[in-house]
Design a protein around this motif. Structure first.
Motif, PDB file in Angstrom:
ATOM      1  N   LYS A   3     -63.255  32.826  66.916  1.00  0.00           N
ATOM      2  CA  LYS A   3     -63.388  34.156  67.490  1.00  0.00           C
ATOM      3  C   LYS A   3     -63.346  34.097  69.014  1.00  0.00           C
ATOM      4  CE  LYS A   3     -66.284  35.907  63.751  1.00  0.00           C
ATOM      5  NZ  LYS A   3     -67.578  36.523  63.436  1.00  0.00           N
ATOM      6  N   GLU A  16     -64.150  35.504  75.696  1.00  0.00           N
ATOM      7  CA  GLU A  16     -65.021  36.318  74.853  1.00  0.00           C
ATOM      8  C   GLU A  16     -65.235  35.666  73.496  1.00  0.00           C
ATOM      9  OE1 GLU A  16     -64.414  40.952  75.438  1.00  0.00           O
ATOM     10  OE2 GLU A  16     -62.533  39.937  74.944  1.00  0.00           O
ATOM     11  N   TRP A  17     -66.416  35.901  72.966  1.00  0.00           N
ATOM     12  CA  TRP A  17     -66.711  35.576  71.574  1.00  0.00           C
ATOM     13  C   TRP A  17     -66.974  36.904  70.893  1.00  0.00           C
ATOM     14  CZ3 TRP A  17     -66.578  31.518  68.370  1.00  0.00           C
ATOM     15  CH2 TRP A  17     -67.199  31.655  67.127  1.00  0.00           C
ATOM     16  N   LEU A  18     -66.161  37.225  69.900  1.00  0.00           N
ATOM     17  CA  LEU A  18     -66.307  38.492  69.203  1.00  0.00           C
ATOM     18  C   LEU A  18     -67.280  38.320  68.053  1.00  0.00           C
ATOM     19  CD1 LEU A  18     -62.548  39.502  69.181  1.00  0.00           C
ATOM     20  CD2 LEU A  18     -64.324  40.139  70.836  1.00  0.00           C
ATOM     21  N   THR A  25     -73.982  43.041  73.240  1.00  0.00           N
ATOM     22  CA  THR A  25     -73.124  42.204  74.080  1.00  0.00           C
ATOM     23  C   THR A  25     -73.969  41.455  75.103  1.00  0.00           C
ATOM     24  OG1 THR A  25     -71.249  43.692  73.841  1.00  0.00           O
ATOM     25  CG2 THR A  25     -71.225  42.225  75.744  1.00  0.00           C
ATOM     26  N   SER A  43     -72.008  30.673  73.394  1.00  0.00           N
ATOM     27  CA  SER A  43     -71.866  31.662  72.327  1.00  0.00           C
ATOM     28  C   SER A  43     -72.373  31.120  70.994  1.00  0.00           C
ATOM     29  CB  SER A  43     -70.414  32.121  72.200  1.00  0.00           C
ATOM     30  OG  SER A  43     -69.576  31.034  71.875  1.00  0.00           O
ATOM     31  N   HIS A  50     -71.870  39.560  70.566  1.00  0.00           N
ATOM     32  CA  HIS A  50     -70.595  39.587  71.299  1.00  0.00           C
ATOM     33  C   HIS A  50     -70.890  39.007  72.683  1.00  0.00           C
ATOM     34  CE1 HIS A  50     -66.625  41.025  72.425  1.00  0.00           C
ATOM     35  NE2 HIS A  50     -67.159  41.462  73.552  1.00  0.00           N
TER      36      HIS A  50
END
Length: 81
Positions: A3, A16-18, A25, A43, A50
């Motif tokens: 992700k 980003e890490w979804l 967030t 993360s 997020h």
């Protein structure tokens, strides 16, 4: 499937890490001479969230990136006393 993604947001490189849908967030800013990629492994602390790791826009001497200019000579003078 990972992700972890990279993209440009408002002219900044962002990693980003979804996380899960509707998860909070976490936005983390790196220190002087680092980058958002340096923090991306954080993360893993809670992959449900997020995570956003932007990289500062300025090139800095002898390192990666920064958020604002730093007068290295002034810092060295201050630390030598």
């Amino acid at each position: 499937m990972t992700k972890l993604t990279k993209r440009t947001v408002a002219g900044l490189e962002v990693v980003e890490w979804l996380g899960e849908k509707d998860a909070p967030t976490v936005l983390l800013f790196h220190g002087y001479g680092a980058s958002g990629e340096d923090l991306a492994s954080l993360s893993g602390i809670n992959p449900k969230l997020h995570w956003v790791f932007p990289t500062g826009p300025l090139d800095v001497p002898y390192a990666d990136k920064g958020w604002f200019p730093v007068d290295i000579a002034a810092l060295q003078r201050a630390n030598s006393h």
